[in-house]
Design a protein around this motif. Structure first.
Motif, PDB file in Angstrom:
ATOM      1  N   LYS A  50      22.989  51.910  27.439  1.00 47.01           N
ATOM      2  CA  LYS A  50      22.335  51.056  26.433  1.00 47.01           C
ATOM      3  C   LYS A  50      21.000  50.604  26.989  1.00 47.01           C
ATOM      4  O   LYS A  50      20.919  50.192  28.139  1.00 47.01           O
ATOM      5  CB  LYS A  50      23.196  49.820  26.171  1.00 47.01           C
ATOM      6  CG  LYS A  50      23.960  49.872  24.876  1.00 47.01           C
ATOM      7  CD  LYS A  50      24.411  48.480  24.474  1.00 47.01           C
ATOM      8  CE  LYS A  50      25.593  48.554  23.529  1.00 47.01           C
ATOM      9  NZ  LYS A  50      26.844  48.914  24.210  1.00 47.01           N
ATOM     10  N   VAL A  51      19.958  50.714  26.171  1.00 46.46           N
ATOM     11  CA  VAL A  51      18.668  50.189  26.608  1.00 46.46           C
ATOM     12  C   VAL A  51      18.663  48.690  26.309  1.00 46.46           C
ATOM     13  O   VAL A  51      18.808  48.276  25.164  1.00 46.46           O
ATOM     14  CB  VAL A  51      17.513  50.898  25.885  1.00 46.46           C
ATOM     15  CG1 VAL A  51      16.187  50.259  26.249  1.00 46.46           C
ATOM     16  CG2 VAL A  51      17.525  52.377  26.224  1.00 46.46           C
ATOM     17  N   GLU A  65      12.679  46.811  27.429  1.00 45.86           N
ATOM     18  CA  GLU A  65      11.669  47.811  27.737  1.00 45.86           C
ATOM     19  C   GLU A  65      10.322  47.116  27.754  1.00 45.86           C
ATOM     20  O   GLU A  65       9.894  46.573  26.735  1.00 45.86           O
ATOM     21  CB  GLU A  65      11.692  48.903  26.668  1.00 45.86           C
ATOM     22  CG  GLU A  65      10.823  50.077  27.011  1.00 45.86           C
ATOM     23  CD  GLU A  65      11.090  51.263  26.089  1.00 45.86           C
ATOM     24  OE1 GLU A  65      11.914  51.144  25.168  1.00 45.86           O
ATOM     25  OE2 GLU A  65      10.441  52.295  26.300  1.00 45.86           O
ATOM     26  N   VAL A 107      18.240  49.434  31.690  1.00 47.28           N
ATOM     27  CA  VAL A 107      19.378  50.067  31.009  1.00 47.28           C
ATOM     28  C   VAL A 107      20.700  49.613  31.603  1.00 47.28           C
ATOM     29  O   VAL A 107      20.799  49.287  32.787  1.00 47.28           O
ATOM     30  CB  VAL A 107      19.332  51.615  31.097  1.00 47.28           C
ATOM     31  CG1 VAL A 107      18.407  52.187  30.057  1.00 47.28           C
ATOM     32  CG2 VAL A 107      18.984  52.088  32.484  1.00 47.28           C
ATOM     33  N   ALA A 133      12.076  58.706  31.144  1.00 43.70           N
ATOM     34  CA  ALA A 133      12.527  58.983  29.775  1.00 43.70           C
ATOM     35  C   ALA A 133      11.506  59.919  29.134  1.00 43.70           C
ATOM     36  O   ALA A 133      10.737  59.520  28.263  1.00 43.70           O
ATOM     37  CB  ALA A 133      12.654  57.687  28.987  1.00 43.70           C
ATOM     38  N   ASN A 176      11.805  59.433  21.648  1.00 47.54           N
ATOM     39  CA  ASN A 176      12.868  58.540  21.226  1.00 47.54           C
ATOM     40  C   ASN A 176      13.324  58.934  19.829  1.00 47.54           C
ATOM     41  O   ASN A 176      12.596  58.777  18.860  1.00 47.54           O
ATOM     42  CB  ASN A 176      12.327  57.101  21.238  1.00 47.54           C
ATOM     43  CG  ASN A 176      13.443  56.094  21.049  1.00 47.54           C
ATOM     44  OD1 ASN A 176      14.552  56.447  20.656  1.00 47.54           O
ATOM     45  ND2 ASN A 176      13.138  54.848  21.340  1.00 47.54           N
ATOM     46  N   GLU A 209      21.927  57.591  19.885  1.00 45.57           N
ATOM     47  CA  GLU A 209      22.610  56.902  20.973  1.00 45.57           C
ATOM     48  C   GLU A 209      22.028  57.320  22.306  1.00 45.57           C
ATOM     49  O   GLU A 209      21.742  58.488  22.531  1.00 45.57           O
ATOM     50  CB  GLU A 209      24.100  57.223  20.928  1.00 45.57           C
ATOM     51  CG  GLU A 209      24.853  56.220  20.078  1.00 45.57           C
ATOM     52  CD  GLU A 209      26.344  56.464  20.110  1.00 45.57           C
ATOM     53  OE1 GLU A 209      26.861  56.782  21.195  1.00 45.57           O
ATOM     54  OE2 GLU A 209      26.961  56.350  19.046  1.00 45.57           O
ATOM     55  N   ALA A 210      21.845  56.356  23.200  1.00 48.19           N
ATOM     56  CA  ALA A 210      21.219  56.657  24.486  1.00 48.19           C
ATOM     57  C   ALA A 210      22.254  57.155  25.481  1.00 48.19           C
ATOM     58  O   ALA A 210      23.436  56.828  25.382  1.00 48.19           O
ATOM     59  CB  ALA A 210      20.531  55.411  25.020  1.00 48.19           C
ATOM     60  N   SER A 211      21.786  58.004  26.409  1.00 47.43           N
ATOM     61  CA  SER A 211      22.649  58.379  27.519  1.00 47.43           C
ATOM     62  C   SER A 211      21.778  58.582  28.755  1.00 47.43           C
ATOM     63  O   SER A 211      20.574  58.810  28.649  1.00 47.43           O
ATOM     64  CB  SER A 211      23.448  59.635  27.205  1.00 47.43           C
ATOM     65  OG  SER A 211      22.576  60.693  26.920  1.00 47.43           O
ATOM     66  N   LEU A 258      16.673  59.244  31.263  1.00 51.13           N
ATOM     67  CA  LEU A 258      17.187  58.607  30.039  1.00 51.13           C
ATOM     68  C   LEU A 258      16.926  59.505  28.823  1.00 51.13           C
ATOM     69  O   LEU A 258      15.818  59.995  28.624  1.00 51.13           O
ATOM     70  CB  LEU A 258      16.504  57.246  29.838  1.00 51.13           C
ATOM     71  CG  LEU A 258      16.837  56.499  28.541  1.00 51.13           C
ATOM     72  CD1 LEU A 258      18.298  56.064  28.505  1.00 51.13           C
ATOM     73  CD2 LEU A 258      15.916  55.290  28.367  1.00 51.13           C
ATOM     74  N   ARG A 265      17.399  59.502  24.631  1.00 54.45           N
ATOM     75  CA  ARG A 265      17.745  58.621  23.510  1.00 54.45           C
ATOM     76  C   ARG A 265      17.199  59.181  22.209  1.00 54.45           C
ATOM     77  O   ARG A 265      16.380  60.089  22.216  1.00 54.45           O
ATOM     78  CB  ARG A 265      17.226  57.216  23.748  1.00 54.45           C
ATOM     79  CG  ARG A 265      15.752  57.199  24.096  1.00 54.45           C
ATOM     80  CD  ARG A 265      15.308  55.813  24.453  1.00 54.45           C
ATOM     81  NE  ARG A 265      13.980  55.879  25.040  1.00 54.45           N
ATOM     82  CZ  ARG A 265      13.186  54.837  25.163  1.00 54.45           C
ATOM     83  NH1 ARG A 265      13.579  53.655  24.778  1.00 54.45           N
ATOM     84  NH2 ARG A 265      11.997  54.971  25.696  1.00 54.45           N
TER      85      ARG A 265
END
Ligand code: ATP
Ligand code: MG
Lengths: 363, 272
Positions: free
Chosen positions: A246-247, A250, A257, A272, A276, A280-282, A361, A363
């Motif tokens: 989860k971010v 920023e 994160v 990253a 964007n 969902e972020a990973s 990252l 996302r």
């Protein structure tokens, strides 16, 4: 000094009937570079290469070679030569006649041509093979004849469609090194099509990774490996572990994160590289960026705990699937086998060192 | 697989005897010193060959046959090169139907073809048009499907990138075809010429219908068979034909094997 690219592709589109094979390819290929087109089967690599060679008409877009628009220029008029996947050696001719094939309209004298053929054969390591019948050659030798036949014409660009895929592993590795040497020696722009990521990483100055008729990322091998722009690229090149994240915040080129199993950490915005997408972020990381901590060792940055689920021993390396505490799926990590580092058994509880600077990252 | 058991061997021998023994009778009677085709044999003679050498009509028939067979072989092979190339290399609308129609004479009763051609020639050109040309046209029609069958195989086995490589190396479409494709399909072309020649050589129905006053060898033989005293001479002619056929077959096989060896392909059978 900015030099003009050898090949400029601008929004190249190609349809086979209804099938959209190339979906807007835009790329510059520099003069003298070893460039690879890498992607899974059917992604359009061969189509793009044949488009540059002039074997396929494009539906729209621009292909420029050495500053000239190639629209309406047939394959036999382009400053490119091709090494075909099947090598396409003329079986009814000798090695010499094969290599000299493209010199038919060359105004040089017979002696000068013969000398050029000898030089070309020497360059690819086939000195003294000139009189052999081409059909009596091995796969590796055919490959060299195909190279000599193309290079003797001193093209501006040499196009190679999976030239090594028909060779066995040992031979392939030798030829990889030889191709790099040859490319440096002649200084010609090489464009190589391959679906073998290792081959692309080893040989190329830059790589374009293609999926479904599009270039997903175009970078040098190191950037491609360390900072892939999407999970798909990351997965295609080597192995990458992914953890849900989860971010949190920023600001000022820093991203805060919260990673499942690893906890909160700061990473640089450069980690990253992808756009964007709002999905969902990973967090991704390569197997070699995690290190098992043995008795008495301590992490230089951060550490976490887990247990070994699977051990795969490779001689020089050991791969471990480790279930980190608080994470559902095991992650893969690799350790070099050096003295004083015993191979762990399955089920061993262990500490694992990691560093936020090696994370990527998505996302 | 190895055939095992005596029964299969016996079957094979009987089969071959049934196939070839009648042909062995031809030279037997050609050298027999008697006018009647029956055992017991009388004695050895070359008389029938001497008679054969003096028959002008026979010579004309042989000459006609050679002209018709050579011309039909060349015609049908050239047509087949175009058709085989088009069908193996390009995709176009109605390809299946067109190729099907070209191959149709293969299964159409020859009688029908011959009658239809006769009607057309008589109606359109009149009976003065019957002769060598009309026979050549008819024979080209029936030889072309065989030539296509042979040449399609030859073109099909060619790697498409060979031609592209030639093109890539600076040749144009025509010179790429001449320098690369043609030499590689040459064994196929020779086979096609020989097969078409043979088919035309022993074709009877069309030659009989469309020949007008011109006789080919089979037509001459057929018309001579009505006269018993001519039969031993026919035996001599037939003996000569058998000898020539065997020679042709050997030549064809020689070229085919050389072609296979030259391109380094695998030998997948042939005539012999
Ligand atoms: N002549 C053609 N007509 C129709 N579709 C084609 C043609 N050539 C290629 N395609 C299609 O275009 C797509 C891309 O083909 P291409 O040969 O460029 O793939 P590739 O990336 O080289 O794959 P591979 O690694 O299997 O060689 C494929 O889905 C293929 O089916
Ligand atoms: Mg391909």
């Amino acid at each position: 000094m900015t030099t003009r690219p050898m090949i400029e592709l601008k929004d190249v589109q190609k349809y086979y009937g209804d099938y959209h094979a190339l979906r807007g390819i835009t790329a510059d290929i520099r003069a003298g570079e070893f460039f690879s087109l890498l992607g899974p089967s059917g992604c359009g690599k061969t189509t793009l290469l044949r488009t540059i060679a002039g074997f396929e008409d494009i539906t729209s877009g621009v292909v420029m070679i050495d500053g000239k628009d190639m629209e309406g220029v047939a394959a036999n008029q382009r400053p490119t030569n091709m090494v075909f996947q099947s090598y396409a050696i003329f079986p009814h001719l000798t090695v010499e006649q094969n290599v000299a094939f493209g010199l038919r309209k060359d105004p040089r004298t017979k002696e000068e041509k013969a000398k050029a053929v000898d030089e070309a054969l020497q360059m690819v390591g086939l000195k003294g093979f000139g009189k052999r019948a081409a059909h009596a050659l091995s796969g590796g030798q055919r490959q060299r004849v195909a190279l000599a036949r193309a290079l003797i014409l001193k093209p501006k660009v040499l196009l190679l469609d999976e030239p090594l895929s028909a060779l066995d592993k040992k031979m392939r590795e030798n030829m990889q090194v030889e191709l790099i040497r040859l490319q440096r020696q002649v200084g010609i722009t090489f464009i190589l099509v391959t679906h073998d990521q290792e081959e692309a990483l080893v040989m190329s100055d830059r790589i374009a990774v293609m999926f479904d008729g599009e270039i997903a990322q175009l970078d040098d091998p190191e950037t491609l490996y360390r900072l892939p722009k999407s999970r798909r690229v990351a997965d295609f090149i080597g192995h990458m572990n992914f953890l849900p994240a989860k971010v949190v915040d920023e600001a000022n080129g820093e991203i805060d994160v919260d990673v499942q199993g690893l906890g909160r950490c700061h990473i640089n915005a450069k980690q990253a590289p992808g756009t964007n997408t709002g999905g969902e972020a990973s967090i991704g990381f390569r197997p070699e960026t995690l290190t098992i901590l043995y008795e008495g060792q301590s992490a230089s940055d951060r550490e976490t705990t887990g247990s070994v689920e699977e051990v795969v021993y490779y001689g020089d390396m050991t791969y471990y699937d480790v279930k980190l505490d608080g994470v559902a799926d095991p992650v893969r990590l690799s350790m070099r086998n050096v003295p004083g580092r015993p191979v762990l058994d399955r089920g061993t509880k262990t500490r694992v060192a990691w560093s936020p600077s090696a994370l990527v990252l998505f996302r | 697989m190895k055939p095992s058991g005596k029964g299969l061997w016996l079957y094979a021998i009987v089969y071959l005897a049934f196939l070839y023994a009648p042909i062995l009778l031809l030279p037997l009677f050609a050298f027999n010193d008697g006018t009647i085709i029956a055992f017991p044999l009388k004695g050895f003679t070359l008389h029938w060959f001497e008679v054969m050498a003096e028959k002008d009509q026979l010579h004309i028939a042989v000459k006609n046959s050679l002209i018709v067979a050579s011309a039909s072989a060349v015609m049908s092979t050239i047509l087949a090169i175009f058709a085989a190339r088009a069908s193996t290399r390009y995709d176009f609308k109605g390809k299946g139907a067109i190729i099907g129609l070209i191959m149709l004479p293969l299964v159409l009763p020859e009688m029908i073809v011959a009658m239809a051609l006769l009607v057309v020639v008589l109606q359109v050109f009149g009976d003065g048009a019957l002769g060598l040309f009309s026979m050549i046209a008819g024979h080209s029609l029936i030889c072309t499907p065989f030539a296509i069958a042979i040449l399609s195989g030859a073109f099909q086995s060619l790697d498409k990138s060979l031609e592209e490589a030639a093109y890539d190396l600076g040749e144009d479409r025509i010179s790429a075809f001449r320098l690369v494709i043609l030499p590689l399909v040459l064994p196929g072309i020779i086979s096609s010429l020989l097969i078409s020649f043979t088919i035309s050589m022993d074709e009877f129905i069309i030659a009989n219908f469309l020949g007008g006053t011109q006789q080919t060898l089979p037509v001459y033989i057929y018309s001579s068979l009505r006269f018993p005293k001519e039969i031993p001479v026919i035996m001599a002619v037939a003996t000569g034909l058998v000898a020539v056929s065997i020679c042709l077959l050997i030549i064809a096989e020689y070229f085919r094997r050389r072609g296979v060896a030259k391109t380094g392909g695998k030998d997948s059978g042939g005539f012999l």
